[in-house]
Each structure stands twice: as C-alpha cells, then as structure tokens.
Design a protein around this motif. Structure first.
Motif, PDB file in Angstrom:
ATOM      1  N   LEU A   6       0.833  -1.205   0.000  1.00 14.27           N
ATOM      2  CA  LEU A   6       0.000   0.000   0.000  1.00 14.27           C
ATOM      3  C   LEU A   6       0.866   1.254   0.000  1.00 14.27           C
ATOM      4  O   LEU A   6       0.569   2.244  -0.675  1.00 14.27           O
ATOM      5  CB  LEU A   6      -0.947  -0.007   1.197  1.00 14.27           C
ATOM      6  N   TYR A   7       1.949   1.191   0.792  1.00 16.72           N
ATOM      7  CA  TYR A   7       2.835   2.358   0.810  1.00 16.72           C
ATOM      8  C   TYR A   7       3.464   2.581  -0.564  1.00 16.72           C
ATOM      9  O   TYR A   7       3.523   3.713  -1.061  1.00 16.72           O
ATOM     10  CB  TYR A   7       3.945   2.194   1.864  1.00 16.72           C
ATOM     11  N   ARG A   8       3.888   1.503  -1.194  1.00 15.15           N
ATOM     12  CA  ARG A   8       4.519   1.635  -2.511  1.00 15.15           C
ATOM     13  C   ARG A   8       3.558   2.338  -3.476  1.00 15.15           C
ATOM     14  O   ARG A   8       3.966   3.214  -4.237  1.00 15.15           O
ATOM     15  CB  ARG A   8       4.924   0.255  -3.049  1.00 15.15           C
ATOM     16  N   THR A   9       2.285   1.959  -3.403  1.00 19.50           N
ATOM     17  CA  THR A   9       1.311   2.547  -4.330  1.00 19.50           C
ATOM     18  C   THR A   9       1.085   4.031  -4.051  1.00 19.50           C
ATOM     19  O   THR A   9       1.113   4.856  -4.971  1.00 19.50           O
ATOM     20  CB  THR A   9      -0.027   1.787  -4.253  1.00 19.50           C
ATOM     21  N   VAL A  10       0.857   4.391  -2.781  1.00 19.81           N
ATOM     22  CA  VAL A  10       0.601   5.814  -2.504  1.00 19.81           C
ATOM     23  C   VAL A  10       1.837   6.657  -2.826  1.00 19.81           C
ATOM     24  O   VAL A  10       1.733   7.762  -3.357  1.00 19.81           O
ATOM     25  CB  VAL A  10       0.111   6.087  -1.048  1.00 19.81           C
ATOM     26  N   ARG A  11       2.990   6.121  -2.530  1.00 21.64           N
ATOM     27  CA  ARG A  11       4.229   6.855  -2.811  1.00 21.64           C
ATOM     28  C   ARG A  11       4.455   6.991  -4.325  1.00 21.64           C
ATOM     29  O   ARG A  11       4.869   8.044  -4.806  1.00 21.64           O
ATOM     30  CB  ARG A  11       5.406   6.127  -2.143  1.00 21.64           C
ATOM     31  N   LEU A  12       4.178   5.917  -5.045  1.00 25.82           N
ATOM     32  CA  LEU A  12       4.331   5.975  -6.505  1.00 25.82           C
ATOM     33  C   LEU A  12       3.422   7.050  -7.098  1.00 25.82           C
ATOM     34  O   LEU A  12       3.843   7.858  -7.927  1.00 25.82           O
ATOM     35  CB  LEU A  12       3.997   4.608  -7.129  1.00 25.82           C
ATOM     36  N   ILE A  13       2.175   7.063  -6.647  1.00 22.92           N
ATOM     37  CA  ILE A  13       1.236   8.049  -7.194  1.00 22.92           C
ATOM     38  C   ILE A  13       1.710   9.465  -6.842  1.00 22.92           C
ATOM     39  O   ILE A  13       1.726  10.365  -7.693  1.00 22.92           O
ATOM     40  CB  ILE A  13      -0.193   7.801  -6.659  1.00 22.92           C
ATOM     41  N   ARG A  14       2.104   9.664  -5.595  1.00 24.58           N
ATOM     42  CA  ARG A  14       2.534  10.996  -5.166  1.00 24.58           C
ATOM     43  C   ARG A  14       3.710  11.493  -6.020  1.00 24.58           C
ATOM     44  O   ARG A  14       3.691  12.605  -6.539  1.00 24.58           O
ATOM     45  CB  ARG A  14       2.945  10.947  -3.676  1.00 24.58           C
ATOM     46  N   ARG A  15       4.702  10.649  -6.157  1.00 28.21           N
ATOM     47  CA  ARG A  15       5.895  11.085  -6.889  1.00 28.21           C
ATOM     48  C   ARG A  15       5.621  11.195  -8.387  1.00 28.21           C
ATOM     49  O   ARG A  15       6.178  12.066  -9.053  1.00 28.21           O
ATOM     50  CB  ARG A  15       7.066  10.131  -6.607  1.00 28.21           C
ATOM     51  N   PHE A  16       4.741  10.338  -8.893  1.00 27.71           N
ATOM     52  CA  PHE A  16       4.348  10.451 -10.317  1.00 27.71           C
ATOM     53  C   PHE A  16       3.687  11.806 -10.542  1.00 27.71           C
ATOM     54  O   PHE A  16       4.023  12.528 -11.501  1.00 27.71           O
ATOM     55  CB  PHE A  16       3.382   9.319 -10.690  1.00 27.71           C
ATOM     56  N   GLU A  17       2.776  12.180  -9.664  1.00 28.56           N
ATOM     57  CA  GLU A  17       2.057  13.442  -9.828  1.00 28.56           C
ATOM     58  C   GLU A  17       2.991  14.637  -9.684  1.00 28.56           C
ATOM     59  O   GLU A  17       2.879  15.617 -10.425  1.00 28.56           O
ATOM     60  CB  GLU A  17       0.909  13.538  -8.821  1.00 28.56           C
ATOM     61  N   GLU A  18       3.908  14.562  -8.741  1.00 23.94           N
ATOM     62  CA  GLU A  18       4.846  15.684  -8.563  1.00 23.94           C
ATOM     63  C   GLU A  18       5.727  15.846  -9.795  1.00 23.94           C
ATOM     64  O   GLU A  18       5.977  16.963 -10.263  1.00 23.94           O
ATOM     65  CB  GLU A  18       5.673  15.481  -7.288  1.00 23.94           C
ATOM     66  N   ARG A  19       6.171  14.732 -10.321  1.00 26.88           N
ATOM     67  CA  ARG A  19       6.991  14.809 -11.540  1.00 26.88           C
ATOM     68  C   ARG A  19       6.154  15.278 -12.729  1.00 26.88           C
ATOM     69  O   ARG A  19       6.623  16.037 -13.570  1.00 26.88           O
ATOM     70  CB  ARG A  19       7.618  13.448 -11.841  1.00 26.88           C
ATOM     71  N   ALA A  20       4.902  14.807 -12.787  1.00 26.12           N
ATOM     72  CA  ALA A  20       4.036  15.238 -13.898  1.00 26.12           C
ATOM     73  C   ALA A  20       3.822  16.749 -13.836  1.00 26.12           C
ATOM     74  O   ALA A  20       3.825  17.431 -14.869  1.00 26.12           O
ATOM     75  CB  ALA A  20       2.702  14.498 -13.847  1.00 26.12           C
ATOM     76  N   MET A  21       3.651  17.287 -12.634  1.00 22.47           N
ATOM     77  CA  MET A  21       3.470  18.751 -12.518  1.00 22.47           C
ATOM     78  C   MET A  21       4.743  19.479 -12.958  1.00 22.47           C
ATOM     79  O   MET A  21       4.658  20.553 -13.569  1.00 22.47           O
ATOM     80  CB  MET A  21       3.066  19.127 -11.094  1.00 22.47           C
ATOM     81  N   ASP A  22       5.899  18.888 -12.681  1.00 22.55           N
ATOM     82  CA  ASP A  22       7.144  19.487 -13.201  1.00 22.55           C
ATOM     83  C   ASP A  22       7.135  19.505 -14.728  1.00 22.55           C
ATOM     84  O   ASP A  22       7.557  20.486 -15.346  1.00 22.55           O
ATOM     85  CB  ASP A  22       8.371  18.690 -12.714  1.00 22.55           C
ATOM     86  N   PHE A  23       6.641  18.423 -15.313  1.00 20.44           N
ATOM     87  CA  PHE A  23       6.597  18.367 -16.788  1.00 20.44           C
ATOM     88  C   PHE A  23       5.535  19.319 -17.355  1.00 20.44           C
ATOM     89  O   PHE A  23       5.653  19.766 -18.488  1.00 20.44           O
ATOM     90  CB  PHE A  23       6.345  16.932 -17.270  1.00 20.44           C
ATOM     91  N   VAL A  24       4.506  19.612 -16.559  1.00 21.33           N
ATOM     92  CA  VAL A  24       3.550  20.639 -16.998  1.00 21.33           C
ATOM     93  C   VAL A  24       4.266  21.990 -17.024  1.00 21.33           C
ATOM     94  O   VAL A  24       4.181  22.752 -17.994  1.00 21.33           O
ATOM     95  CB  VAL A  24       2.321  20.695 -16.065  1.00 21.33           C
ATOM     96  N   ARG A  25       5.010  22.267 -15.961  1.00 25.30           N
ATOM     97  CA  ARG A  25       5.728  23.558 -15.882  1.00 25.30           C
ATOM     98  C   ARG A  25       6.767  23.688 -16.996  1.00 25.30           C
ATOM     99  O   ARG A  25       6.949  24.768 -17.555  1.00 25.30           O
ATOM    100  CB  ARG A  25       6.418  23.684 -14.520  1.00 25.30           C
ATOM    101  N   SER A  26       7.416  22.596 -17.316  1.00 25.11           N
ATOM    102  CA  SER A  26       8.470  22.672 -18.345  1.00 25.11           C
ATOM    103  C   SER A  26       7.894  22.618 -19.746  1.00 25.11           C
ATOM    104  O   SER A  26       8.625  22.781 -20.717  1.00 25.11           O
ATOM    105  CB  SER A  26       9.470  21.531 -18.146  1.00 25.11           C
ATOM    106  N   GLY A  27       6.586  22.370 -19.861  1.00 22.84           N
ATOM    107  CA  GLY A  27       5.956  22.368 -21.178  1.00 22.84           C
ATOM    108  C   GLY A  27       5.963  21.027 -21.880  1.00 22.84           C
ATOM    109  O   GLY A  27       5.463  20.910 -23.000  1.00 22.84           O
ATOM    110  N   GLU A  28       6.506  19.996 -21.250  1.00 24.49           N
ATOM    111  CA  GLU A  28       6.482  18.673 -21.887  1.00 24.49           C
ATOM    112  C   GLU A  28       5.063  18.092 -21.888  1.00 24.49           C
ATOM    113  O   GLU A  28       4.710  17.283 -22.742  1.00 24.49           O
ATOM    114  CB  GLU A  28       7.422  17.700 -21.160  1.00 24.49           C
ATOM    115  N   ILE A  29       4.265  18.470 -20.885  1.00 23.81           N
ATOM    116  CA  ILE A  29       2.853  18.056 -20.849  1.00 23.81           C
ATOM    117  C   ILE A  29       2.019  19.286 -21.159  1.00 23.81           C
ATOM    118  O   ILE A  29       2.106  20.286 -20.438  1.00 23.81           O
ATOM    119  CB  ILE A  29       2.465  17.484 -19.469  1.00 23.81           C
ATOM    120  N   VAL A  30       1.255  19.222 -22.231  1.00 22.65           N
ATOM    121  CA  VAL A  30       0.382  20.354 -22.568  1.00 22.65           C
ATOM    122  C   VAL A  30      -1.041  20.064 -22.080  1.00 22.65           C
ATOM    123  O   VAL A  30      -1.436  18.911 -21.932  1.00 22.65           O
ATOM    124  CB  VAL A  30       0.365  20.637 -24.087  1.00 22.65           C
ATOM    125  N   GLY A  31      -1.781  21.137 -21.808  1.00 21.22           N
ATOM    126  CA  GLY A  31      -3.167  20.964 -21.369  1.00 21.22           C
ATOM    127  C   GLY A  31      -3.306  20.786 -19.877  1.00 21.22           C
ATOM    128  O   GLY A  31      -4.420  20.821 -19.351  1.00 21.22           O
TER     129      GLY A  31
END
Lengths: 316, 325
Positions: free
Chosen positions: A6-31
């Motif tokens: 369970l910890y692995r899953t919550v941690r994976l989601i948290r870090r995935f989302e934080e990295r995804a927000m970085d990619f939004v800021r850098s423009g790699e993720i649009v929308g």
C-alpha cells in the motif's frame, strides 16, 4: 495485502504526480493535469481489493486510479506527453487514460458519466458468466449529475456487481460540497436501497478493508455498495490554478487538510529502512519512465483520425 | 410473393440477429410488451436478459449499453420518441462515439440506436416529432434512414454487426410501407452505399426514408409531362455515398434534395455543399427542407405546413429544370 504494498502505491502516485506537474511547468505536458495529490489512499486501497480481471472506470483526476490498477508509469507518462508509446498512443491524454488489458475501461471527463458505463460493463460480464466486479470512481461533484443517480437505480434493481467509490474531497472545482449537495452523499445512495458507508479516505488500510467487503458482496451476487471516501485535495483542481490563483480555500483550511497525508500515514507503518528502500526504488522507476516517455515518438499528424472508427471500411 | 411491412422487417432483423448472435441484446422502454411493435414476440423468444425492459433513465441506460459493449456485447437500444435522442446526445456523441479514438483503438462500441417512428407522427406535436439525423451525421456517428422494408431489414442487420455506434431512424411515415418481398432474398445492406430507386435522365432527386415515396410520386406525376426524374436514396446519411450520388448527377446534371431536417446545416445543406464542390451542374441545385429552426406545431394543417412535401418538391424540380434560382 501488505503495508509495504500500500505504501509503494501511494508513494508511486505521489511522486508520479509531482513529476508530472514538473513536466507541466516545463511544457512537456500540454493541457495540464488534475493532480491526485492528497487522495492517493483511495486509489491504493480500492485497487488493492481487486483481482487483475476486475475492471475500473476513472475520472479526470485519474492518474492514481490507473497507476494503482497496475499501469506501467512509463506508458502513462508518455500518454500525458502525447507520445505514440503512450497508453492510448497519445490519443487520450491525462483525462482519458485506458488500458483494457488491465481492466481499465477508461477515464472519463464528464464527471457523472462513468457510473452507468461501469454498471453496464459489470452487468455484461455477469451475463457472460464471469464473476468480475467493476469499480467506478467519481467525485462529490458527480453526485449532482442525474445520470449517476440513474445508474445507482439500475445497479440496485438489477443487482449489478459494481462498487461506487465517491471521492469526496470537499470541492467540485471551487464549489464547496456543503453548497452543492442537499441532504447527504451517503443518504442519497441509501435512498436507492444500497448499503453506503463513509470511509476515512486518507488511510489506505481503511479504504482497503471497506472495499474488500464491498467487492465480496458484489462478487457473491448481492449487488452494489456505495463508499464515500472523505479526502482532501492538497493541490490545485487543475494545474491552471498554479498560474491563476483562485481564492476559495483559506490558508488555515489548506494547512488542516494537508495535515493528514496518506503517504505519511502509511509510511509510518513501515520500518525506516524499508520505507527508504521503497522510495529509492520508486525514484529509479520514475527516472526510467521519464526517459521512456521523453524518448517516445510524436504521433504522425497524417494519422490524426486513426482509430476514429472500429469498422474502418466505411471511414471516408 | 408475401408482403412485408417496414416495421415487421425491423422486427424480423432484430429477431434474426438475436437468434444468430448470443452477444446481441435489446433494451429500452416498454420493449417487453413491444409498445412500438419493434420488439413484438422477442421477449417470449429470448427472455428478460436479451430483451431488457428499462426504467425511464435514458442517459444511464444509453451509457449502460456503452459499458456492455466495452465488455463484449452488442446492445440495441430502442427509443420510442425521436426527441429522446436530444437527451442522450452526450452519451452517444461524446461517449460511445469517442471511445475508439480516445483509447487509441483499444476498444470498440458496437451499439445500435433504433428510433421506430422518427419525424412527424401527426398530432404528436413539438416534443415528439423531431428528425435529428443531421445532428448525428454532423458529429460523425454512423446514421442510417431506410426507406423500404428490404432496406430496413438489411440496414438494421448491418448496423448491429458494425463495430461502431450506429443510429437508425425509421421514419413514422415509412413504418407502414408494405412491399412484396421474397424472404429468402433479404440480406444485409452495407452502410454508406446508396441506391437508385428509379432511373431518370433530367434531374436527380435525393430523398431519404419516407420522403422517397414523395420523390417517386413526384417522378410519376412529372413523367406525364415528359420529365424524367431519377430518385437517389443514399440510405446512409453518414457516411454519405458521394460517389454514388456523383454518378447519378453526372448523367442528369441537375439536382434537388428533399430533407426532413431544419434548413440550416441540415443533410440537404450538406448535399448542396458536396454538389458545389464536386459536381458540374447545368442549373443551381435546390433543397426542400423544414424551415429554419422549425418546431412542429400541433394542429395537423400546421404540422404539414412545415414538413417538406410533394408540392414543394415539384416546384423545386421545375425550378432547376428552368434553371431558375
């Protein structure tokens, strides 16, 4: 199901989302994206109660659901970047992630829509002799779209093996639930004759326990269950809020809301060295995922309407 | 040769597909007792799981069908009232239609939506008399409007077997048509392929559904005046058989379309746009439609006044033959 899983899953989601927000800021993720940060315990607990052949429908805030159901983070990240090696070959993006091989029947951007799709799928599997259970995730905002209430009615009438998981994070975008929902969320579900429970949506183990009971009830032919998982969205409704700050939550409220962090709640159940090892493993996984996603090909504009029809012989 | 009615042909196609394919089931309001007769006899033959009576929850049961299709079944939904399609436009146009592309081709949504009694049923007034096939064509949902019993049978069969969502409008004005039909000759009619119902040399009239009868009657009347009318029935509104229409117009070089849609952005407008882009015509083409923004009024004379009719069609044909705008 172990605390570590369970910890692995919550941690994976948290870090995935934080990295995804970085990619939004850098423009790699649009929308932009609708970050799931703060709500991870619900996806982790619910999906831990499911078999691989069980199915889910997800929402606009759906990265956590699909990761918890077992999606490859690299293909998910590639989808957010609109790459050909994404889950949906870059045709769906953040709000439409689907992986039919893993029982993910798609994330839906119309908040009340998926409950009836999940109900139909579960009914169809049952009719084909499969003991598959469907879970439909949705938010408190969806409780005010009529078609979801219609779905509750059909699911109870026809004893469909579906579990309705309402993630009540307190807001439909900026509309507070107290200003939007007359009566109570579980009261509405009970009005259809369905068992309905309020669960602490910050604790993955509590969510897992409640979902396990609901899934067992559904699989044994006793029909749907409704789970209201109370939670708090730590970040924006959508990343556009990072630029246009909307004034609807006080500093005090944000501070209180963020004080019960599912990553910490589950992390404290692990020995420090075990937790550190999981964290390191996830960073390595996400480093590799970022490499795969960034290396993915951009789809060919000439193929923009590929897949529009499943029977392409009449596509003209 | 036995007579087969249009409505009975739909019923027969549905029964044949239910018998041939376990994954097919029909759902909708009052389908058990067959209020519209589309499902007559099917509940007794196939039982409650294949002929599923629903509450009046159109939005949920339309999405329910999408979910069942994602799980491997082939649902057929009956809508007794054409205007209910406005209520479920989101569920068809924004859900069922979009799943294939949005998922990168991971899934298909083979759902058929059947409206037995679309368009005006005299006396049913404003909210029961719409004919919104142009809306579905506009968003790219496969849309068919059969005009004869054999086509009703064959197009419904193809719609059910197609792997995409298909809307089938069965106009109220066509349900009672009875033709001599050799049952053994009934077969699937491919989507997207039109039919020349009557050959002619002077003008092509494009007509769908019940309006094919009006086009044929106009052709009979004009034949007495030495005017030879070709009647082209596209059968499928989307995708439109542009090549079939082009072949007809290449011979006649004149074009009139009669269309039971409102005028702006309707099927008739699309046919004229195709003509402007592709066809070499000897006279400006014409369309006969409902008026812009029409709501069908209740009183029978008012209802008829806003429907495209034979007199309008005759006037339009004379107009293109004289080369007048």
């Amino acid at each position: 199901m172990t605390a570590e899983h369970l910890y692995r899953t919550v941690r994976l989601i948290r870090r995935f989302e934080e990295r995804a927000m970085d990619f939004v800021r850098s423009g790699e993720i649009v929308g932009g994206i609708h970050p799931y940060v703060g709500q991870e315990a619900i996806a982790a607990g619910v999906c831990a109660a499911l078999r691989p052949d069980d199915v889910i429908t997800s929402t606009h805030r759906g990265h956590g659901h699909v990761l918890a159901k077992g999606v490859d983070p690299a293909r998910m990240l590639a989808e957010l970047m609109g790459r050909e090696n994404g889950l949906n070959r870059g045709r769906g993006g953040s709000m439409h992630a689907a992986d039919f091989g893993l029982g993910i029947l798609g994330a839906n951007a119309i908040v009340g829509a998926a409950g009836s799709i999940a109900t139909g799928a579960a009914w169809a599997y049952q009719r084909q002799g499969k003991d598959v259970v469907a879970v439909s995730f949705f938010g408190d905002g969806a409780m005010n779209e009529g078609m979801l209430l219609e779905a509750f009615n059909l699911a109870v009438l026809w004893r469909v093996p579906v579990v309705f998981v309402c993630e009540n994070n307190g807001y439909a975008t900026t509309m507070p639930v107290r200003s939007a929902v007359a009566g109570s969320i579980t009261g509405r579900a009970r009005a259809f004759g369905m068992p309905a429970f309020t669960v602490d949506g910050q604790d993955p183990e509590k969510v897992l326990a409640a979902t396990t009971a609901a899934v067992s009830r559904a699989r044994s032919g006793r029909g749907p269950t409704f789970l209201e998982c109370t939670t708090y969205r730590f970040d924006a409704h959508h990343t556009f809020e990072h630029r246009a700050r909307l004034n609807y939550r006080s500093t005090e409220e944000l501070s209180t809301g963020r004080s019960r962090d599912p990553v910490e709640i589950q992390g404290e159940r692990l020995a420090a060295d075990v937790r550190a090892a999981v964290d390191a493993e996830i960073e390595a996984l996400l480093d590799a995922a970022a490499g795969v996603a960034l290396g993915g090909a951009h789809p060919d504009p000439a193929a923009a309407l590929e897949f529009l029809y499943a029977s392409p012989e009449v596509n003209r | 040769m036995p007579k087969l009615s249009y409505l009975k042909a739909l019923n027969r196609a549905l029964g044949d597909e239910l018998a041939a394919d376990e994954s097919v089931f029909v759902l909708g309001e009052d389908v058990r007792v067959a209020a519209s007769n589309l499902t007559a006899g099917l509940f007794d033959r196939f039982g409650p799981e294949r002929v599923l009576d629903t509450p009046l929850s159109e939005q949920a049961f339309t999405n329910f069908a999408t979910g069942a299709a994602l799980a491997g079944l082939r649902p057929v939904i009956e809508f007794q009232i054409p205007s209910l399609l406005f209520l479920v436009f989101e569920q068809i146009a924004n859900q069922a239609h979009k799943f294939s592309l949005m998922t990168g081709g991971q899934c298909q949504v083979p759902v058929t939506y059947v409206v037995p009694g679309s368009g005006s049923r005299t006396g049913w007034a404003g909210q029961h008399s719409d004919h919104p096939y142009s809306l579905f064509a506009h968003v790219g949902v496969k849309t068919v409007v059969p005009s004869s019993p054999a086509d009703a049978y064959g197009l419904l069969l193809s719609a059910i077997r197609d792997n995409d969502p298909v809307v089938l409008f069965a106009p109220a004005g066509a349900l009672g048509i009875r033709d001599d039909v050799d049952y053994a000759s009934l077969q699937p009619v491919p989507l997207g392929v039109g039919r020349i119902v009557r050959e002619g040399a002077d003008v092509t009239v494009v007509a769908l559904g019940h309006l094919v009868q009006d086009a044929l009657a106009a052709a009979d009347e004009l034949a007495g005046q030495g005017i030879s009318v070709e009647v082209f029935d596209p059968r499928t509104v989307y995708p439109l058989d542009v090549d079939g229409l082009a072949a007809s117009v290449a011979r006649t070089r004149r074009l009139v379309v009669i269309d039971d849609s409102n005028r702006t952005s309707g099927f008739g407008a699309e046919v004229l746009a195709v003509a402007a882009e592709r066809f070499d015509l000897d006279a400006p083409p014409r369309r006969v439609t409902r008026p812009d923004g029409a709501v069908l009024p209740f009183a029978p004379a008012l209802d008829r006044a806003v429907q495209p009719g034979r007199d309008h069609l005759l006037a339009a044909i004379h107009g293109v033959l004289e080369g007048k705008r």
